[in-house]
Design an enzyme around this catalytic site. Sequence first.
Site, PDB file in Angstrom:
ATOM      1  N   THR A   8       0.965  -1.352   0.047  1.00  0.00           N
ATOM      2  CA  THR A   8       0.090  -0.058  -0.151  1.00  0.00           C
ATOM      3  C   THR A   8       0.844   1.244   0.016  1.00  0.00           C
ATOM      4  O   THR A   8       1.940   1.106  -0.116  1.00  0.00           O
ATOM      5  CB  THR A   8      -1.044   0.087   1.278  1.00  0.00           C
ATOM      6  OG1 THR A   8      -0.317  -0.062   2.313  1.00  0.00           O
ATOM      7  CG2 THR A   8      -1.953  -1.088   1.199  1.00  0.00           C
ATOM      8  N   TYR A   9       0.046   2.418   0.090  1.00  0.00           N
ATOM      9  CA  TYR A   9       1.008   3.765  -0.359  1.00  0.00           C
ATOM     10  C   TYR A   9       1.882   3.749   0.950  1.00  0.00           C
ATOM     11  O   TYR A   9       1.584   3.741   2.164  1.00  0.00           O
ATOM     12  CB  TYR A   9      -0.145   4.800  -0.279  1.00  0.00           C
ATOM     13  CG  TYR A   9       0.634   6.221  -0.509  1.00  0.00           C
ATOM     14  CD1 TYR A   9       1.305   6.230  -1.890  1.00  0.00           C
ATOM     15  CD2 TYR A   9       0.644   7.296   0.175  1.00  0.00           C
ATOM     16  CE1 TYR A   9       1.671   7.289  -2.227  1.00  0.00           C
ATOM     17  CE2 TYR A   9       1.015   8.584  -0.158  1.00  0.00           C
ATOM     18  CZ  TYR A   9       1.522   8.637  -1.435  1.00  0.00           C
ATOM     19  OH  TYR A   9       2.303   9.930  -1.916  1.00  0.00           O
ATOM     20  N   MET A  10       3.306   4.434   0.602  1.00  0.00           N
ATOM     21  CA  MET A  10       4.295   4.087   1.357  1.00  0.00           C
ATOM     22  C   MET A  10       4.583   5.653   2.303  1.00  0.00           C
ATOM     23  O   MET A  10       5.454   5.705   2.902  1.00  0.00           O
ATOM     24  CB  MET A  10       5.727   3.717   1.073  1.00  0.00           C
ATOM     25  CG  MET A  10       6.174   4.506  -0.136  1.00  0.00           C
ATOM     26  SD  MET A  10       5.141   4.666  -1.661  1.00  0.00           S
ATOM     27  CE  MET A  10       6.097   6.065  -2.368  1.00  0.00           C
ATOM     28  N   ARG A  11       3.758   6.573   2.082  1.00  0.00           N
ATOM     29  CA  ARG A  11       3.949   7.903   2.583  1.00  0.00           C
ATOM     30  C   ARG A  11       2.644   8.039   3.536  1.00  0.00           C
ATOM     31  O   ARG A  11       1.518   8.597   2.878  1.00  0.00           O
ATOM     32  CB  ARG A  11       3.923   9.116   1.580  1.00  0.00           C
ATOM     33  CG  ARG A  11       5.386   8.869   0.726  1.00  0.00           C
ATOM     34  CD  ARG A  11       5.479  10.318   0.025  1.00  0.00           C
ATOM     35  NE  ARG A  11       7.032  10.089  -0.619  1.00  0.00           N
ATOM     36  CZ  ARG A  11       7.043   9.541  -1.764  1.00  0.00           C
ATOM     37  NH1 ARG A  11       6.085   9.072  -2.618  1.00  0.00           N
ATOM     38  NH2 ARG A  11       8.315   9.362  -2.474  1.00  0.00           N
TER      39      ARG A  11
END
Length: 251
Positions: free
Chosen positions: A59-62
């Site tokens: 999933t989105y890493m930020r």
Amino acid sequence: ACKSAEFKVVTIDQKPSKKSPSAPFTTSSLQQEASRRLGFSVKQTMTLAQRLYESGHITYMRTDSTNLSSQAIKAAESFIIGKFGKEYHQVRQYKTNNSSAQEAHEAIRPTDFNKLTAGVDESQKKLYKLIWQRALASQMAQAITDKTVIDISISNRSELFKVKGEILKFDGFMKVYGGAKDDVILPNLQNDQVLEYQLINARESFTKPPARYSEASLVKKLEDLGIGRPSTYAPTISTIQAREYVVKSDL
């Protein structure tokens, strides 16, 4: 002298203890753990995570959220019970301690827990494995241990060796995500048990001043002070290095 001596357990002091798993990764905790466990720089970690995200593996890493979606929690439950048994599963939902966190995204997790490995090179595979282990462990049962102090006598000396660590009673989440730097797992021993000598290292230690910042500890400090966002940690550290405000050294 040590090779001819007999080593024997004199006393064993034990206290029951439990360990709970950590939350799934946020950007900050991923950068810190990848540095500690894998030796990756903050920039390297984010580049690898970006590639894994673009390939649909994570999933989105930020993100500064520690939440998992209900879909992810159910997927983790299915995998854990199928692989390890019901006693290893425990539903957990985490809340971030960061008052400025914006929980628009989930925590960083695999998109498919059944995918045990992912990535086009070894570095990507190592980071994916770390993310997979941490996310899965967050939905697993506590580890049950005995905190243990053992005194060991030496037949030809008056001194005692003192060993401190833990004896695992139930590994729980540590089946997939153990090995913290302060984990010392001991074997089961009995009073008066004679121990076989293998290797003894003498080590002298001195009080040291506080360590200088590493990239990982600097990220943690930025987060603690509320400076920047998950998307800015890596660029900030790269910028202060490029402008030579700091010197990066292995010393």
